[in-house]
Design an enzyme around this catalytic site. Sequence first.
Site, short mmCIF file in Angstrom:
data_model
loop_
_atom_site.label_atom_id
_atom_site.label_comp_id
_atom_site.label_asym_id
_atom_site.label_seq_id
_atom_site.Cartn_x
_atom_site.Cartn_y
_atom_site.Cartn_z
N GLU A 166 36.08 39.86 32.69
CA GLU A 166 36.21 40.04 34.13
C GLU A 166 34.88 40.05 34.87
O GLU A 166 34.37 41.09 35.27
CB GLU A 166 37.02 41.30 34.44
CG GLU A 166 38.40 41.26 33.81
CD GLU A 166 39.32 42.36 34.28
OE1 GLU A 166 38.84 43.36 34.82
OE2 GLU A 166 40.54 42.21 34.11
N GLU A 350 45.30 39.67 29.43
CA GLU A 350 45.78 41.01 29.80
C GLU A 350 46.92 40.87 30.79
O GLU A 350 46.83 40.10 31.75
CB GLU A 350 44.69 41.85 30.49
CG GLU A 350 43.60 42.34 29.58
CD GLU A 350 42.56 43.18 30.33
OE1 GLU A 350 42.89 43.81 31.37
OE2 GLU A 350 41.41 43.18 29.88
C1 GBH Z 1 41.49 45.28 33.74
O1 GBH Z 1 40.88 45.33 34.99
C2 GBH Z 1 40.47 45.72 32.72
O2 GBH Z 1 40.03 44.64 31.93
C3 GBH Z 1 40.92 46.83 31.85
O3 GBH Z 1 39.82 47.39 31.22
C4 GBH Z 1 41.70 47.81 32.66
O4 GBH Z 1 42.05 48.94 31.92
C5 GBH Z 1 42.94 47.12 33.15
O5 GBH Z 1 42.65 45.97 33.86
C6 GBH Z 1 43.85 47.97 34.03
O6 GBH Z 1 43.24 48.28 35.25
O7 GBH Z 1 40.68 52.12 41.98
O8 GBH Z 1 38.49 51.58 42.77
O9 GBH Z 1 38.77 52.33 40.53
C7 GBH Z 1 41.65 44.83 36.06
C8 GBH Z 1 40.85 44.97 37.34
C9 GBH Z 1 39.50 46.64 38.34
C10 GBH Z 1 41.83 46.78 38.49
C11 GBH Z 1 39.41 48.09 38.77
C12 GBH Z 1 41.71 48.24 38.88
C13 GBH Z 1 40.43 49.85 39.99
C14 GBH Z 1 39.54 49.95 41.18
N1 GBH Z 1 40.73 46.38 37.67
N2 GBH Z 1 40.51 48.46 39.61
S1 GBH Z 1 39.35 51.62 41.64
#
Ligand code: GBH
EC number: 3.2.1.21
Length: 439
Positions: A166, A350
């Site tokens: 990512e 994923e």
């Molecule tokens: C993926 O990110 C990741 O590869 C994985 O590690 C993760 O556990 C999974 O998805 C589920 O989220 O609310 O401001 O903290 C996906 C993209 C980026 C989505 C961070 C969730 C949270 C932003 N993710 N986002 S915040």
Amino acid sequence: MFKRSDFPDDFVFGAATAAYQIEGHAFGGAGRTIWDDFAETAGNVVRAENGAVACDHYHRWPEDLDLIRDANLDAYRFSASWARVLPEGRGTVNQEGLDYYDKLVDGMLERGINPMLTLYHWELPSTLNDLGGWANKDVAKWFADYAEILMGRIGDRIWRTATINELWCVSVLSHYLGAHAPGVRNVRTAVRAMHNVSLAHGTAVQALRAMGIGEIGAVCNFTYPEPFDDGPETMAAARRMDDLHNRFFISGFFWKQYPEEFLHHVGRHLPEGWQDDMDVVGSKVDWLGVNYYTRNIVAAADGPWPATREVEGPLPKTQMGWEIYSEGLLHFLRMCHREFTGDTPLYITENGMANPDVVQDGAVDDAMRISFLESHFERAREAIADGVPLKGYFVWSLLDNYEWALGYEKRFGLVHVDFETQKRTPKASYHALKSALSR
Ligand code: GBH
């Protein structure tokens, strides 16, 4: 659920995790990372939780690999921790770390599980961040050196290798929005990081090729930016979001160029001489990984580029507050295949959902996850029927784990983890998948 025979014979079913989210970073002589630092500062992470213990997978991996085998899964997507291999990011190697990944990979092979490795899933060694981290172009070389050291030990047994998980999160989310480590909020730093992370990917691809390693890919978190309405301003805003989130990275990999509008608005922040790096950025990949969770409904907003805002949608939502929208996966796979990747194989690296799962009488009823997976597997089948060379699907995640800035409360696992006792309880979705995949 579906049946295995609904998919092509060589279609690969797997589950995914990442090192910092499950291993327990306090164990085994690993060096400090930007996530240890970030979690320490109040306000960054829910309850200031970190990955020091996580699922204690570092000690419990045999049990966890048994769970993968027993679910009839073909492959396991895991990541290695840079600071476990090189505690300072460069220089001294932690032999215990290399030994650990060596045993882990052998453990997969003994159980008939194909190892799919991600070299970097977000925990940059702190010492490298002190030197500028992803904003310093040297990071490309540091990363390729780490990749060579790790793959020199385990590369002969890895089935597929992904460079970086990512790239949008590593750059924009972490250096512009400040929501992930290292928590920077600066457009110039973010744009530099976008290029440097793309360059690090390409530099590692070339280093691995030189070692004779094949089947190398990248993993991107794509979003399906859905225009809020069909007015011209909204359509333009959705396009800007698409450029920033998706197209910057895939045009770099597949066309050796960045989107024109992006360059027009923020290109001046790119590191000097970036044009000369584009051949490396666009090094041939053997496959592309797509992480897909939801759509984003986009409208125009005031303010600096990209001048977009997100609008809350009407569909049922997961524990993350994300709309359940399997159609976005199909739209995205089609777009990617037609416009960018052509014959290059795609993997869904994923897909999954968080749910507030609890154990009752030794079982976990996560019916909502079962229907989530059903609908997304159905879209995967439609993509294949449509001619998209989709070769596999990895559920996020095998285990409930450390959900970054949101701590341990958001549960993505097929297997429930009690973080007090470390007891694993397979959920109903695990059993459903297991019977769908039986041969
Ligand atoms: C993926 O990110 C990741 O590869 C994985 O590690 C993760 O556990 C999974 O998805 C589920 O989220 O609310 O401001 O903290 C996906 C993209 C980026 C989505 C961070 C969730 C949270 C932003 N993710 N986002 S915040």
